[in-house]
Structures are given as C-alpha cells and as structure tokens.
Design a protein around this motif. Sequence first.
Motif, PDB file in Angstrom:
ATOM      1  N   LYS A  89       0.864  -1.050   0.071  1.00 58.90           N
ATOM      2  CA  LYS A  89       0.026   0.079   0.055  1.00 58.90           C
ATOM      3  C   LYS A  89       1.034   1.365  -0.049  1.00 58.90           C
ATOM      4  CE  LYS A  89      -4.038   2.112   2.439  1.00 58.90           C
ATOM      5  NZ  LYS A  89      -4.719   1.895   3.291  1.00 58.90           N
ATOM      6  N   GLU A  93       1.640  -0.506  -4.988  1.00 63.11           N
ATOM      7  CA  GLU A  93       1.942  -1.492  -5.879  1.00 63.11           C
ATOM      8  C   GLU A  93       0.896  -2.547  -5.412  1.00 63.11           C
ATOM      9  OE1 GLU A  93       6.596  -1.039  -6.212  1.00 63.11           O
ATOM     10  OE2 GLU A  93       5.813  -2.546  -4.923  1.00 63.11           O
ATOM     11  N   VAL A  94       0.416  -3.509  -6.634  1.00 67.72           N
ATOM     12  CA  VAL A  94      -0.356  -4.499  -6.502  1.00 67.72           C
ATOM     13  C   VAL A  94       0.295  -5.411  -5.701  1.00 67.72           C
ATOM     14  CG1 VAL A  94      -1.669  -6.294  -7.541  1.00 67.72           C
ATOM     15  CG2 VAL A  94      -1.399  -4.169  -8.634  1.00 67.72           C
ATOM     16  N   THR A 187      -0.922 -11.863 -13.307  1.00 64.08           N
ATOM     17  CA  THR A 187      -1.069 -10.435 -12.907  1.00 64.08           C
ATOM     18  C   THR A 187      -2.007 -10.308 -11.641  1.00 64.08           C
ATOM     19  OG1 THR A 187      -2.831 -10.068 -14.538  1.00 64.08           O
ATOM     20  CG2 THR A 187      -0.561  -9.620 -15.355  1.00 64.08           C
ATOM     21  N   GLY A 188      -2.244  -9.126 -11.413  1.00 69.19           N
ATOM     22  CA  GLY A 188      -3.345  -8.766 -10.145  1.00 69.19           C
ATOM     23  C   GLY A 188      -2.533  -8.968  -8.909  1.00 69.19           C
ATOM     24  N   SER A 189      -3.261  -9.209  -7.654  1.00 72.50           N
ATOM     25  CA  SER A 189      -2.700  -9.515  -6.512  1.00 72.50           C
ATOM     26  C   SER A 189      -2.510 -11.002  -6.266  1.00 72.50           C
ATOM     27  CB  SER A 189      -3.978  -9.249  -5.471  1.00 72.50           C
ATOM     28  OG  SER A 189      -4.072  -7.601  -5.377  1.00 72.50           O
ATOM     29  N   ARG A 241       4.247  -8.318 -15.059  1.00 75.97           N
ATOM     30  CA  ARG A 241       3.837  -6.988 -14.186  1.00 75.97           C
ATOM     31  C   ARG A 241       4.738  -5.931 -14.998  1.00 75.97           C
ATOM     32  NH1 ARG A 241       2.908  -6.891  -7.874  1.00 75.97           N
ATOM     33  NH2 ARG A 241       1.307  -8.585  -7.676  1.00 75.97           N
TER      34      ARG A 241
END
Length: 246
Positions: A89, A93-94, A187-189, A241
């Motif tokens: 946070k 960033e993811v 990708t993503g969390s 990413r």
Amino acid sequence: MEDIIFGRNPVLEALEAGRDINKLVILEGSRDKTLQKIISAAKSKRLVIQFSERKILDRIVEGETHQGVVAYVAAYSYFELEDILAVAKEKEEVPFVIICDEINDPHNLGSIIRTADAVGAHGVIIPKRRSAALNQTVAKTSCGAIEYVKVARVTNIATTIDKLKEMGFWIVGTDMSNQTYYEANLTGSIGVVVGNEGKGMSRLVKEKCDFVVSIPMKGHVDSLNASVASGIVMYEVLRQRTLPKK
C-alpha cells in the motif's frame, strides 16, 4: 535474546539497514576493502568492534564461512500479515507475496527471501510449526535480503490463504499440472505457494490454490530444488507485471 550474523555482505547490509548490532568481531590485520567499509560504518555508528584471530571467529560460527566478520545482533523479528500488505500500500503497488508451505531447509528459505527481494515481492509468509526459522544461516543465504523483506509467521497457512483470497488475491501453487507457469495469468494480487522440499504442497494447501502451474522438465530429474522452482515462477510474475501495456 542474541543471535549472530556473519559474512561480509550480510553484515554490511545489516549495518546499512539500521539493524541493532551489539558488537562486531572482525579478523585482525585484514585489509579487505569490504571489511574496511564495515569498520568505517561501525565506527560512524559508535558500535563496539573487537579484532580477533581467525580461530576465534571460526569457533563462533562453528565451521561456517565467516569471511572475517561476525556481528552479534538481536534475534530477527517476525511481522504480521497486515505489515506485509502495508508495504504494498505504501509503495502503491499491487500486492505480491510468497507463501512457504513447510520449507524446512534454512538455505532454501534464505534463497527464497533473496529472490523475493530481487523481484519486488512485498513479503514472505511461513508457518509457526514445521518450518525453518529466521536464523544466521537464513540471513547469510539471503545475502542481506532478510533486512529488507518482511517475514510473517502465521499459525495456519490454509487459513491465511483464505484470508488473502477474501482480499482479492489469486493463489498460485507450484506442482505438476497441465498448465505451465508461462501460460498462466500471474497479474493482479498474487500469492505464490512454495511447497515442502520433499512432499511439495500439502493436500489442503493445494486444494486452497486457485490454480497450479508446472515447470517443464526435459532432463533426467523430475523436480527442481524448492527455491529454484519458486524463483522461476517469481520472475514470471515480475515479467508479466513489467510488460508494456498494449
């Protein structure tokens, strides 16, 4: 409680990261440039420095390779899962975390932490039981990355995975499957699960994964070292990413 770390790079990283160091023991008479840099940094922080013969350093590390320097430090602290998520946070960033399912070899854990730092992962999660702990072997193998990567120790890996999934994470396991790691959308969390050196992921943890990826093998052996396998997948996460957006 007091612990030790040893080796030029781990000790230098500990100094530069602001780690609490109680005392340094350095090989007397050495003119090594890195050791001189360590001495200079320690003096600027007004740390206690003891110059000793090689046999004394050998005795302290009990046969390990010390490279002429040993630091007495407070034992490594563990963090909470929330601390790891806070790092992502703060950096805007993811989130990207590594989940170790009963990694018992401290050399493997150290290597995983080192790669986690290299790929920009926000933290590593280990279980409180049946796992290598943070010690000087882990610190040395991580080459100082342990000073920068937060490690959370949780009571139950499966429960922690459930919590992450509720937060929107995709959990990817590394095992035999029809999908190779480079075919998967990483990708993503993301939470990458690294299984035990011998058994791989436990049945329950494997069932908790959203999907499982494999690494193609063309040689005579049918598996890779846990830290090597996890490193390949971690770098694929980094690659995806950093791909230019179309």
